[in-house]
Design an enzyme around this catalytic site. Structure first.
Site, short mmCIF file in Angstrom:
data_model
loop_
_atom_site.label_atom_id
_atom_site.label_comp_id
_atom_site.label_asym_id
_atom_site.label_seq_id
_atom_site.Cartn_x
_atom_site.Cartn_y
_atom_site.Cartn_z
N SER A 105 0.86 -1.18 0.00
CA SER A 105 0.00 0.00 0.00
C SER A 105 0.90 1.23 0.00
CB SER A 105 -0.91 -0.01 1.23
OG SER A 105 -1.82 1.06 1.15
N GLU A 106 0.53 2.22 -0.82
CA GLU A 106 1.41 3.36 -1.07
C GLU A 106 1.80 4.12 0.19
OE1 GLU A 106 -1.17 5.46 -3.76
OE2 GLU A 106 -1.87 6.82 -2.20
#
Lengths: 220, 238
Positions: free
Chosen positions: A48-49
């Protein structure tokens, strides 16, 4: 098919692109549905960024969750054992550096040159691109999952995108409820069809030029 | 060894109208809520904020949005906060969008003494407009500046310039009294990068510990980057 059945169908096919052990970044919304349809024996790591590898979905009760573990939409999530956290800087290094096997996103428009528009509709939305531009320029495979047409029945797969681009020439595959299209330097190749969908159906609903190979596979 | 723990009043006395301030956080996770509340209480205004986004309506950075304390914001996304979108549409806040990874790299350049970075992100998009683009010339073994807009040629990169701020406010899980910092889970996000890229770095910590209590191998932000430490108040999270 109902709206939900369409979404599930697209997610199920998209999940077949994943290989065991892959690091995958899933966009907000429909892409997260892929987790419900992972093929047997395929275990993936969700990047996840916001700086985490090994995100594992929302806690059963939100009150039990750790508010310091959130997903890319800012909602409380959980981590699997073996997961790890890092800074946003490290996260985008993983993304741009080609260490993420695939990024899965939705789109407003995609075109036959592999251009993607999914961040801005001038005069309508100005939310910002977030991490989308980096994700699309950096991931090894860019998978676009979306409904083939918009709510008015217009093709979202165009000869040339009309909206401001998220990235140019970066899309690898487009997965819709009708077909799977492979973006190649020669153009969009119709690789697979959904059950009961014909080549003519796809051509009729697609603005872009398509390359029709002799042998076309099935999405299921 | 200089201990750096100060009162919140002392910390906020260094934050003035019109400053450029880096505020970390992803949506509303890892946001320095106590320092934001102190800025609100002081009534600072005309701020230039550099942040990834603006939390959600009425929370975190959203409190500064609501209080009309922000003049300009450099960020990647405002979609989680309807009030920010409204104020941007009405022209009450100016916004400069930067792709999230580019935002990180620009701050890293600012904090690490680099003149800029070359990134493929934004090629062929509106993010390329007004910026210099370079192409690697394989034969000559050098970069050349190009002016045509064909992203297919290449490899090409956009030249992005460093970002620097007057102040960075940081949310730590634990900080020792000289400013070594560790973060908790995804609340780390932009905190360590922003701590490198501002003239004055103020850390709020959920827990302030004695020097020596943090394992040197797990410290993320080294003490030399930190100027002041305040105690975070968990109630400010609400």
């Amino acid at each position: 098919m109902t709206k939900q059945e369409i979404r599930n169908f697209i997610a199920k096919r998209t999940a077949k692109f994943f290989n065991d052990g892959d690091v995958i970044n899933l966009g907000i919304g429909m892409p997260t549905l892929c987790l419900d349809f992972l093929p047997e024996g395929v275990d993936i790591w969700i990047e996840s960024e916001n700086g985490v590898l090994g995100l594992a979905g929302a806690p059963e009760n939100e009150e039990d969750g750790d508010i310091d573990i959130v997903d890319a939409s800012g909602r409380v999530s959980t981590m699997r054992v073996g997961g790890c956290c890092f800074s946003s800087f490290d996260s985008f290094g993983l993304i741009r550096g080609g260490h993420v096997a695939a990024t899965v996103l939705g789109a407003y428009e995609v075109d036959q040159e592999g251009n993607l528009a999914n961040w801005m509709v001038p005069g309508k939305t100005c939310a910002g691109m977030g991490g989308a531009m980096d994700l699309v320029s950096g991931a090894k495979n860019v998978l676009i999952m979306m409904e083939h047409t918009d709510k008015y029945g217009n093709s979202k797969i165009l000869k040339k995108c009309t909206l401001p681009l998220t990235a140019a020439n970066e899309v690898d595959y487009i997965i819709t409820e009708l077909c799977v299209l492979h973006c190649t330097p020669e153009g969009l190749v119709l690789e697979e069809l959904a059950p009961d969908v014909t080549v003519e159906d796809v051509i009729a609903k697609t603005d872009a030029d398509l390359i029709i190979p002799e042998k076309i596979g099935s999405m299921v | 060894m200089k201990e750096k723990v100060v009162s919140i009043e002392e910390a906020v006395s260094h934050i003035h109208d019109g400053l450029t301030i880096m505020v970390p956080g992803f949506v509303n996770c890892g946001v320095p809520q106590t320092l934001i509340q102190a800025m609100l209480d002081k009534g600072v205004k005309d701020l230039n904020i550099i942040s990834n986004n603006t939390s959600v309506k009425g929370k975190g950075i959203g409190k500064l949005v609501h209080a009309e304390a922000i003049k300009h914001i450099t960020c990647s996304h405002i979609g989680n906060n309807v009030e920010t979108v409204e104020k941007v549409v009405n022209g009450e806040i100016n916004v400069t969008f930067v792709p999230q990874g580019t935002l990180c790299e620009r701050m890293r350049a600012g904090g690490a003494g680099l003149g800029g970075v070359l990134t493929p992100t934004g090629l062929g998009t509106p993010m390329q407009e007004g910026k210099q683009v370079v192409e690697w010339d394989k034969e000559k073994g050098e970069y050349k500046f190009v002016t045509d807009a064909d992203p297919k040629k290449g490899p090409r990169y956009v030249l992005e310039l460093p970002l620097h701020a007057d102040v960075a406010i940081i949310h730590a899980w634990k900080a020792d009294k000289i400013g070594n910092v560790v973060y908790h889970r995804t609340a780390r996000n932009f905190n360590p990068i922003m701590a490198t890229a501002a003239d004055l770095v103020i850390v709020e910590a959920e827990e302030i510990v004695e020097v020596g209590a943090l394992d040197p191998d797990v410290i993320v932000t080294p003490s030399c980057l930190v100027d002041m430490i305040v105690q975070a108040n968990p109630e400010d999270r609400n």
